[in-house]
Write a protein that holds these residues in place. Structure first.
Motif, short mmCIF file in Angstrom:
data_model
loop_
_atom_site.label_atom_id
_atom_site.label_comp_id
_atom_site.label_asym_id
_atom_site.label_seq_id
_atom_site.Cartn_x
_atom_site.Cartn_y
_atom_site.Cartn_z
N LEU A 155 11.05 34.64 58.42
CA LEU A 155 12.40 34.50 58.03
C LEU A 155 13.06 35.69 57.55
N VAL A 156 14.22 36.15 58.50
CA VAL A 156 14.95 37.33 58.17
C VAL A 156 15.95 37.01 57.05
N VAL A 157 16.03 37.83 56.03
CA VAL A 157 17.06 37.48 55.10
C VAL A 157 17.51 39.01 54.65
N ALA A 158 19.16 39.11 54.81
CA ALA A 158 19.59 40.40 54.47
C ALA A 158 19.71 40.42 52.94
N ALA A 159 18.95 41.76 52.53
CA ALA A 159 18.95 41.82 51.21
C ALA A 159 20.20 41.83 50.36
N PRO A 191 22.68 50.30 49.79
CA PRO A 191 22.85 50.50 48.31
C PRO A 191 22.78 49.11 47.45
N ASP A 192 23.45 48.12 48.12
CA ASP A 192 23.68 46.85 47.45
C ASP A 192 22.54 46.08 47.63
N ALA A 193 21.59 46.45 48.19
CA ALA A 193 20.35 45.44 48.41
C ALA A 193 19.80 44.97 47.00
N ASP A 194 19.44 43.74 47.25
CA ASP A 194 18.99 42.99 45.90
C ASP A 194 17.98 41.99 46.15
N PRO A 195 16.70 42.53 46.36
CA PRO A 195 15.76 41.50 46.86
C PRO A 195 15.42 40.42 45.82
N ASN A 196 15.61 40.87 44.68
CA ASN A 196 15.49 39.62 43.25
C ASN A 196 16.20 38.64 43.84
N ARG A 197 17.46 38.79 44.18
CA ARG A 197 18.35 37.70 44.22
C ARG A 197 18.07 36.68 45.50
N VAL A 198 17.60 37.49 46.64
CA VAL A 198 17.00 36.78 47.68
C VAL A 198 15.75 35.92 47.27
N ARG A 199 14.74 36.47 46.43
CA ARG A 199 13.58 35.63 45.84
C ARG A 199 14.20 34.47 45.10
#
Ligand code: GDP
Length: 480
Positions: A155-159, A191-199
Motif C-alpha cells: 500500500l503506497v501512501v505519499a508522505a 521536505p513536507d513528508a510526514d510519516p506520522n500523519r500517514v500512520r
C-alpha cells in the motif's frame, strides 16, 4: 476412463432414457448398462446443461481448488506482490525503481521487458514477483474472474499527502481479498513528508502499523531517490515467510493470465503467472476459451526459456486466440481435449452473455438461493452512506443480524456516492450494494447494469436492516 449410462444419468440427476435419446441423435445406439468413454460423457453432460467435471476437468475448471497436491510435494515459492494506492502517490515510480535497481540482468544483458510482471531479488538473494500493473482495477478484475494472484499488497501512501480516497479503496480491496498489506510510505525525500500523519490516518481505517503497536509492517521509501528499497524487499520477504508460500513444481502447470494481447508479428501473446507445476515449451494448454501448443516461452528479461515454475511470469506464444487477463491457463494431455474444453467454454461464455442480457446476476433473491445451495455462511454487502456515523450504525446493525447458519458481512463500509470501484468490489465479492442517502453515479449505474449487480437505495436505516434481515431468514418476497 469410462462410465455406464446409468451412472452418468445418476450423477446428473437425469433420466437414463434421456441420455440414451441424446446418444441416439448422435448416431450411437446404446443400452442403459453400456459404457461410454469420458469424452463422450462430457459432451453429453454439457449438452444436457450441466457442468462436466471429471478429475482432470475439475483440475482445469477449478484451477487452484482442483486436485490437491500432497504436502510432501510442495516446495517454497516466491511471493507475488501487487502495488496499490492513491493516484500520484508513486506506484509506477516504485515499480520502476525496483525494476531498475533490483532486477538481475539477463544472460544476454537484455533490457527488461514489460510483460505484465517481473521478478526482483531481495537482499538475501530470494526472488519476489511483482505484478506490473499497479492499482486495484487490475487486482479486482482478476479477482472477479476467480483468479487469486496476489499474496501481498504494497500500500503506497505519499508522505506529503497522507491517506486519500483510493488509499481507502485499496485497503478495502486488499481486505476483501484477505491479502496482507505492507505500507510503503513514499516520497520521504520531500521536505513536507510526514510519516506520522500517514500512520495516524491509517489508524482510522484499522491499519495499525508496527510503530503504532500493530502488526502491519511499514517501510519509508523514496521511489525517486531509491531510498528504502532493500528494506521494502526485506519486509516482503519477512511477510512471505509468515505466509509459508508453497507450490508443487512437479505437475502439469496451472497459472493465470496477467496480460494478453494480439501482437502483429507474433500472434496472440499472453503473460502467464504460473501458480502450480511447471510450464514447458511443447505443452498443450487451455487458456480461458482459447487453446494452443506452447511454441515459445519468454521471460521478463526477453530471453527464451524452456520452462517456467511456480510464481514465474512468462510470455506464452502459440495460442490460437487471445485470452483475457484473469483467465486461467492449464496444461492438458491432448489437442483434442484442449479443443473440447475451449469449445465448451466458448459456448458457456455465449450463454452467459445472453443470460446477462436477460437479467441481473447478483440480486438479493439469487444470492439467498445461492447461499442456500452452497451452504455459505456469509451474506456479503457493500454499504455506502452519506456520513460516517450512518455507515457505522448500519454496519453495526447488519453485523448483529443473523444466526449460526448465515450472517451479514460488510465487505466495504464507505462514505459518499456509489462509484464504479464499489461495483467492481461487489462483483469481485459476489454481493449487492446498499446505498443510504446516497446515489450511484452514471458510470457506476452502467457498470452495475452491465455486470448485473443489484444496487438498493434506502433513506431509513430500519428499512435497510429489515430487508437484509428478511433475506437472511429466507423470507424475502420475490418482489421487493
Ligand atoms: P502513480 O500514479 O501512483 O503511479 O504515481 P507515479 O509513480 O506516476 O508518481 C507520481 C508523481 O510523483 C511523479 O511525478 C513522480 O515523479 C513523483 N514521485 C514518485 N515517487 C516519488 C518520490 O519518492 N519522491 C518524490 N519527490 N517524488 C516522487
Amino acid at each position: 476412463d469410462t462410465i455406464t449410462i446409468q451412472e452418468l444419468a445418476n450423477r446428473m440427476a437425469e433420466r437414463a432414457v434421456d441420455v440414451i435419446k441424446l446418444l441416439m441423435q448422435q448416431g450411437q445406439m446404446m443400452k442403459i448398462n453400456d459404457v461410454i468413454d469420458a469424452d463422450t460423457a462430457e459432451l453429453i453432460v454439457a449438452e444436457m446443461g450441466h457442468t462436466p467435471k471429471r478429475v482432470s476437468e475439475s483440475d482445469v475448471e477449478e484451477g487452484l481448488v482442483g486436485q490437491a497436491d500432497r504436502d510432501e510435494d510442495l516446495k517454497p515459492r516466491a511471493p507475488v506482490v501487487t502495488v496499490m494506492g492513491h493516484v500520484d502517490h508513486g506506484k509506477t515510480s516504485l515499480l520502476d525503481a525496483i525494476r531498475k535497481a533490483k532486477v538481475v540482468q539477463g544472460e544476454a544483458g537484455g533490457i527488461t521487458q514489460h510483460i505484465g510482471a517481473y521478478q526482483a531479488q531481495a537482499p538475501n538473494g530470494e526472488t519476489i514477483t511483482f505484478i506490473d500493473t499497479p492499482g486495484h482495477a487490475a487486482f479486482t478484475s482478476m479477482r472477479a474472474r476467480g483468479a487469486k494472484v496476489t499474496d501481498i499488497v504494497i500500500l503506497v501512501v505519499a508522505a506529503d499527502d497522507g491517506v486519500m480516497p483510493q488509499t481507502i479503496e485499496a485497503i478495502n480491496h486488499a481486505r476483501a481479498a484477505g491479502v496482507p498489506m505492507i505500507v510503503a510510505v513514499n516520497k520521504i525525500d520531500k521536505p513536507d513528508a510526514d510519516p506520522n500523519r500517514v500512520r495516524n490516518d491509517l489508524l482510522r481505517y484499522e491499519v495499525v502499523t508496527e510503530a503504532m503497536g500493530g502488526d502491519t509492517q511499514e517501510v519509508q521509501v523514496s521511489a525517486l531517490k531509491h531510498i528504502g528499497l532493500d528494506e521494502l524487499l526485506e519486509a516482503i520477504q519477512l511477510q512471505s515467510e509468515v505466509l509459508e508460500l508453497k507450490a508443487n513444481p512437479n505437475r502439469s502447470a496451472e497459472g493465470v493470465l496477467v496480460e494478453a494481447q494480439l501482437d502483429k508479428g507474433r500472434g496472440p501473446v499472453g503473460t502467464v503467472l504460473v501458480q502450480r507445476g511447471t510450464l514447458r515449451v511443447g505443452d498443450i494448454v487451455v487458456a480461458g476459451a482459447e487453446w494452443g501448443k506452447v511454441r515459445a516461452l519468454i521471460n521478463d528479461k526477453g530471453e527464451n526459456v524452456k520452462e517456467a515454475g511456480p510464481s514465474t511470469p512468462v510470455e506464452v506464444l502459440g495460442l490460437n486466440g487471445t485470452p483475457e487477463a484473469g483467465d486461467l491457463l492449464a496444461v492438458v494431455d491432448s489437442e483434442a481435449r484442449a479443443r473440447e474444453i475451449a469449445d465448451y467454454r466458448q459456448r458457456k461464455r455465449r450463454e452467459r452473455l445472453q443470460a446477462r442480457g436477460a437479467g441481473s446476476r447478483t440480486t438479493l433473491e439469487q444470492m439467498m438461493s445461492q447461499i442456500k445451495e452452497a451452504g455459505t455462511k456469509e451474506f456479503p454487502l457493500v454499504v455506502k452512506a452519506d456520513v460516517q456515523g450512518s455507515a457505522e450504525a448500519i454496519t453495526g446493525a447488519l453485523e448483529a443480524l443473523g444466526n449460526e447458519e448465515v450472517a451479514a458481512r460488510v465487505v466495504l463500509q464507505g462514505v459518499g456516492g456509489i462509484t464504479e470501484s464499489d461495483v467492481a468490489l461487489a462483483q469481485a465479492s459476489d454481493c449487492i450494494i446498499v446505498g443510504f442517502n446516497v446515489r450511484a453515479n452514471r458510470q457506476a449505474r452502467e457498470a452495475a447494469e452491465r455486470e448485473g449487480i443489484e444496487i438498493r437505495y434506502y433513506n431509513v436505516i430500519y428499512d435497510l436492516v429489515d430487508d437484509v434481515k428478511a433475506a437472511l431468514s429466507g423470507m424475502l418476497s420475490p418482489t421487493l
